[in-house]
Design a protein around this motif. Structure first.
Motif: not given
Length: 126
Positions: A45, A48, A110, A113
């Motif tokens: 994660d 990313e 997340s 992002t």
């Protein structure tokens, strides 16, 4: 306009936070898993989120301090006694996490992002 600081463990993090000037620019802390020789974190994660966060910071036109905080290797991070998890200033549940120091705003996992969420986190306080 973004000043970058790299903190490699909990001790460096603690020492740095004790020296933050409350009248200085806003400080945002990015907590991520440690990186290997190729500069890649063990945390998928974090891998990313990093390019999204980096691109956002490259475009940011504000005076802020952005501190990259290495929470350690996977085993250290996964330990329930990990100080990044237990410290009342951080209370991390997941990585990556970005927190606005001395504020309540944070992005976790997340959320890091999402450019619109990054934008809201980095906005000036009224």
């Amino acid at each position: 306009m973004v000043t970058f600081v790299n903190l490699k463990d909990f001790e460096e993090f603690s020492n740095y936070t004790a020296s933050i000037d409350p009248k200085g620019p806003p400080v945002l802390m990015y907590f991520s898993g440690s990186k290997n020789a190729e500069g890649r974190s063990w945390c998928p994660d974090c891998v990313e989120a990093e390019p999204v966060v980096k691109a956002f910071l490259d475009e940011l036109k504000r005076n802020v301090i952005f501190a990259y905080v290495d929470v350690g290797d996977r085993d250290y991070w996964k330990d329930k006694a990990c100080p990044f998890r237990t410290d009342s200033r951080t209370k991390l549940l997941v990585i990556p996490t970005i927190i606005k120091w001395k504020g309540v705003q944070r992005l976790e996992g997340s959320q890091c992002t999402k450019r619109d969420l990054l934008q809201m986190l980095f906005e000036e306080d009224d």
